[in-house]
Write a protein that holds these residues in place. Structure first.
Motif, short mmCIF file in Angstrom:
data_model
loop_
_atom_site.label_atom_id
_atom_site.label_comp_id
_atom_site.label_asym_id
_atom_site.label_seq_id
_atom_site.Cartn_x
_atom_site.Cartn_y
_atom_site.Cartn_z
N GLY A 113 14.30 -2.26 -2.40
CA GLY A 113 14.85 -1.11 -1.92
C GLY A 113 13.87 0.02 -2.18
O GLY A 113 14.15 1.11 -1.40
N TRP A 114 12.89 0.00 -2.94
CA TRP A 114 11.91 1.22 -3.25
C TRP A 114 10.81 1.28 -2.25
O TRP A 114 10.48 2.30 -2.20
CB TRP A 114 11.73 1.11 -4.77
CG TRP A 114 10.76 2.11 -5.20
CD1 TRP A 114 11.12 3.41 -5.89
CD2 TRP A 114 9.21 1.92 -5.41
NE1 TRP A 114 9.89 4.04 -5.96
CE2 TRP A 114 8.62 2.94 -5.61
CE3 TRP A 114 8.24 0.76 -4.96
CZ2 TRP A 114 7.53 3.05 -6.19
CZ3 TRP A 114 6.95 1.02 -5.27
CH2 TRP A 114 6.63 2.13 -5.94
N SER A 137 0.85 -1.21 -0.09
CA SER A 137 -0.08 -0.06 -0.02
C SER A 137 0.75 1.26 0.11
O SER A 137 2.08 1.16 0.44
CB SER A 137 -1.01 0.24 1.17
OG SER A 137 -0.02 0.06 2.29
N THR A 138 0.34 2.18 -0.71
CA THR A 138 1.04 3.66 -0.34
C THR A 138 0.28 4.52 0.58
O THR A 138 -0.93 4.21 0.75
CB THR A 138 1.07 4.30 -2.00
OG1 THR A 138 -0.29 4.49 -2.28
CG2 THR A 138 1.91 3.43 -2.96
N ALA A 141 1.36 9.74 -7.19
CA ALA A 141 1.27 9.25 -5.89
C ALA A 141 2.34 8.60 -5.23
O ALA A 141 2.58 8.78 -4.06
CB ALA A 141 -0.11 8.27 -5.69
N ALA A 142 3.10 8.03 -6.03
CA ALA A 142 4.46 7.51 -5.58
C ALA A 142 5.54 8.32 -6.07
O ALA A 142 6.88 7.96 -5.75
CB ALA A 142 4.76 6.18 -6.42
N GLU A 143 5.57 9.73 -6.27
CA GLU A 143 6.56 10.63 -6.51
C GLU A 143 7.70 10.76 -5.52
O GLU A 143 8.82 10.81 -5.90
CB GLU A 143 6.00 11.93 -7.22
CG GLU A 143 6.82 12.87 -7.85
CD GLU A 143 6.21 13.93 -8.54
OE1 GLU A 143 6.80 14.36 -9.67
OE2 GLU A 143 4.96 14.16 -8.41
N GLU A 144 7.09 10.56 -4.30
CA GLU A 144 8.16 11.04 -3.23
C GLU A 144 8.86 9.76 -2.65
O GLU A 144 9.58 9.74 -1.80
CB GLU A 144 7.11 11.83 -2.28
CG GLU A 144 6.50 10.82 -1.58
CD GLU A 144 5.17 11.53 -0.48
OE1 GLU A 144 5.08 11.00 0.53
OE2 GLU A 144 4.75 12.65 -0.92
N ARG A 156 4.18 9.87 -14.51
CA ARG A 156 5.20 10.39 -14.85
C ARG A 156 6.27 9.38 -15.21
O ARG A 156 6.05 8.14 -15.14
CB ARG A 156 6.02 10.92 -13.50
CG ARG A 156 5.32 12.05 -13.11
CD ARG A 156 6.52 13.16 -12.42
NE ARG A 156 7.67 13.22 -13.43
CZ ARG A 156 9.07 13.40 -12.90
NH1 ARG A 156 9.18 13.59 -11.52
NH2 ARG A 156 9.92 13.68 -13.75
N VAL A 157 7.38 9.59 -15.94
CA VAL A 157 8.37 8.63 -16.61
C VAL A 157 9.69 8.92 -15.90
O VAL A 157 10.07 10.15 -16.03
CB VAL A 157 8.26 8.66 -18.06
CG1 VAL A 157 9.53 7.66 -18.44
CG2 VAL A 157 6.94 8.37 -18.59
N VAL A 158 10.68 7.95 -15.60
CA VAL A 158 11.60 8.20 -15.14
C VAL A 158 12.43 7.15 -15.69
O VAL A 158 12.03 5.83 -16.12
CB VAL A 158 12.16 8.26 -13.61
CG1 VAL A 158 11.65 9.30 -13.00
CG2 VAL A 158 11.72 6.85 -13.20
#
Length: 401
Positions: A213-214, A167-168, A366-369, A177-179
């Motif tokens: 790790g993420w 869960s976030t 929502a997962a940007e941070e 977004r793209v990285v």
């Protein structure tokens, strides 16, 4: 791409002059009674599929343009692809952004489309002939579907196993977004050879390590400890004579990523063992045979494949783009794959081009941070390479889309 941006008309002219290299780019979906089929689009004009995005100057302008295009709908009534010329963010660089609907092009078809539109090599003489040979016949319909039924039932049972989920802190925003990041393809090949695995196996093992790790602290509930994390691995079901046919020719299988394995090299070996049985030609025949089953059952199968059960990651698998691409005289130095984010926290794609493997992560804002999953993947590949004692003379790079 390095160089001064071309005029929109120059891009349009190159695209228009290359359409004959891949005639399926002119196909669209049509209804004929109760049938849905692909056919040549009436009044097809390739110029209508080339667009322009002028941005302001600045380091974030390109990212914002790409993120916005990820959610731009494609015309339902026309061939479902487009090329966008993005420029203005720099005086010495520009981007060509290619998008296609996944129902019209799978990964192999997209690679073929990019080569048709931008390759520096002469066109493949077999493309038009292969297209003419490929018809609506079901080449696998003569196969006895018993193995397909058995595989489908076995896979359905496996899908009932509880998968790792997390869960976030926030609900999904619906904005993408793209990285991306890149590592030398030689790293993956050498690591795979040393461990008796493929480059794709190494990609997936590094993905599992990166996700470990993420994940934010506390995002995995205590009761989930020990549950396996699965990935949906795409498997091409194209028969050789279908190479240039329009439409998606993919199925998918669930692969365990040995998420809780502490040894990265042991994880690579475990993933290789899990993948080998499902990437044989025999398994491809089984997956192709599924389409010879009753239509209602085929529909359920593909609904299940597309559903991406909770906790199962979606990736492209490692795609390869051979040769060199260019826009006019400007060589295309880097190709970054992107994916459509469909109610998922993130999806990943892997692409090998010009000696580099690029990983692209499309994620919900929502997962940007949380952190840069692409950079974590590149770090995991580098550590794997170190673990097997190989030369590290070529560095990894983290790059913009």
């Amino acid at each position: 791409m390095k160089g001064r941006s071309p005029e929109l008309s120059q891009v349009q002219e190159q695209i228009a002059s290359r359409i004959e290299r891949m005639p399926t780019l002119a196909c669209t979906v049509a209804r004929r009674g109760r049938r849905t089929l692909w056919e040549a689009a009436p009044a097809f004009d390739p110029y209508d599929h080339v667009h322009e995005v002028r941005t302001s100057e600045g380091p974030t302008a390109l990212d914002e343009a790409v993120d916005a295009l990820l959610g731009t709908p494609l015309d339902d009534m026309a061939p479902r692809w487009g090329v966008w010329l993005i420029h203005g963010y720099s005086d010495s660089e520009y981007v060509l952004f290619y998008r296609a609907h996944h129902a019209a092009q799978d990964g192999q078809a997209m690679m073929d489309a990019l080569r048709a539109l931008f390759s520096t090599e002469p066109p493949a003489s077999s493309a038009r002939a292969a297209l003419a040979v490929a018809t609506a016949r079901r080449f696998w319909k003569q196969r006895i579907p018993v193995r397909a039924i058995a595989w489908t039932l076995a896979d359905a049972v496996k899908s009932l196993r509880a998968s790792l989920s997390w869960s976030t802190r926030h609900d999904l925003s619906g904005e993408a977004r793209v990285v991306s990041a890149a590592v030398p393809e030689a790293w993956l090949r050498a690591t795979g050879r040393a461990l008796g695995a493929s480059s794709n196996d190494v990609c997936l093992a590094a993905l599992a390590e990166a996700v470990r790790g993420w994940l934010p602290t506390g995002s995995i509930a205590p009761g989930q400890r020990g549950r396996e994390l699965y990935v949906h691995l795409p498997i091409s079901t194209r028969a050789p004579e279908e190479r240039f046919t329009v439409g998606n020719r993919l199925s998918a299988v669930r692969i365990p990523l040995s998420f809780w394995e502490e040894s990265p090299t042991a994880r690579v070996a475990a993933i290789a063992r899990a993948i080998r049985p499902v990437t044989t030609e025999g398994m491809r025949r089984v997956l192709r045979a599924q389409t010879g089953l009753p239509e209602w059952l085929v529909y359920q199968i593909f609904r299940r494949v597309a559903a991406k059960t909770e906790g199962t990651l979606a990736t492209s698998g490692l795609m390869r783009l051979p040769g060199r691409l260019a826009m006019g005289e400007d060589p295309i130095e880097t190709v970054v794959p992107t994916t459509f984010l469909d109610k998922d926290l993130f999806e990943m794609a892997f692409l090998a081009y010009k000696g580099q493997v690029v990983v692209s992560v499309t994620f919900d804002r929502a997962a940007e941070e949380v952190g840069n999953l692409a950079a974590l993947w590149a770090d995991a590949v580098e550590r794997l390479h170190e673990d097997v004692g190989l030369d590290m003379s070529t560095p990894a790079t983290v790059q913009a889309p």
